[in-house]
Design an enzyme around this catalytic site. Sequence first.
Site: not given
Length: 292
Positions: A52, A151, A184
Amino acid sequence: MSIQIYVDGKYYPKEEAKISVFDHGFLYGDGVFEGIRAYNGRVFKLKEHIDRLYNGARGIMINVPLTKEEMTEVVLETLRRNQLQDAYIRLVISRGAGDLGLDPKKCSKPTVVCIADKIVLYPEELYEKGMEIITAATRRNRPEGVNPQMKSLNYLNNIMAKLEANLAGAPEALLLNNEDYVAECTGDNIFIVKNGVLITPPPYVGILVGITRNAIIEAAERLGIKVEEKVFTRYEVFTADECFLSGTAAEAVPVVKVDGRPIADGKPGPITKQIIKEFKELIKTEGTEIYK
């Protein structure tokens, strides 16, 4: 002894670990990061985290100066140098030092940092009794802007919502997207349970697809619990049978009240407890060995 921190190929004591004030990670949030956990001498889902991280770097066109295998060894060696069995690891790749303009072309070499230390996100009693959260007025970033699946070091969207949680005296805040669907929380993914089905938002609503989230979905399927990824609103959260959050730092923590409304009887539910127990068993044995 001071913890040892990896910065661009060398290890430094915490007090001496430095990056340039011209680093665009510092100046503009231009970079990506991963939070990773080690349990009982093993790094949980290390490959998935590394994958990721590199996907995020590719998304913002940073050419990582290390191979995935080399980055994996950086993580393991950082843990070894700090003699850690259980830890929280932070991997950071920034655009690197440039000038005071924002042009990425002015940054000649990315900066790579690895930190390994301890972390406690929530008090232990919240894992037993459950937490109360609020809904933030701040909306989740649109994927067409800063895609939440990257991220990135620019976490201001999450921080704005976290400030709302702090002001309300809540440990976490729920983020909705621009279509009023639940996305979220500021640092965690969300799950609800309704009629025995485990439900979590799909990636396209604007979430970071969590490594822990995916591990919990797999754990639920092993337990024979039906899992659905589908959109839902705050109403479905208010009327859910159970609710819990997941994240690398948070692990899995029950939610018993949202915006002042108790979830069912206001206590952690049976499926939540079952999944948390399964997850705790999983992290005891799964992962990349630190000390071989």
